[in-house]
Design a protein around this motif. Structure first.
Motif: not given
Length: 105
Positions: A16-17, A20, A24
């Motif tokens: 998940e990190r 992201n 981004n």
């Protein structure tokens, strides 16, 4: 036209990190080099024996020469930014030359 394809298998514990960060930071940084006109991120829907989650990220560029310029001027710096995920992913890179494109429209 050429596609610079990067296939990455990322460990689930940091997935998940990492996802992201890719969406981004890393992909916008790649586009900000001015050497790619578009990026497409796809999840690979095949289960890997080694586990993890696999993605293919395709960066479109106008020529082999522009891609070589990316390697010389930007690749090392941008790859260094993945240090927080070191040891948690494997990646391989493929260069593709677009021969033809078709559309149903």
């Amino acid at each position: 036209m050429h596609i610079y394809n990067v296939t990455i298998n990322i460990e689930e514990e940091v997935h998940e990190r990492w996802l992201n960060w890719m969406k981004n930071e890393h992909i916008p940084d790649m586009l900000a080099t001015g050497k790619f006109s578009a990026a497409k991120m796809c999840r690979v829907l095949v289960e890997e024996e080694m586990g993890g989650i696999t993605y293919a990220v395709q960066y479109t560029t106008d020529s082999k020469e522009t891609l070589e310029k990316y390697y010389r001027e930007d690749a090392e710096t941008l790859r260094t930014k993945s240090k927080p995920f070191e040891g948690k992913f494997v990646a391989f890179r493929t260069e593709l030359q677009i021969i033809s494109e078709h559309s149903s429209q």
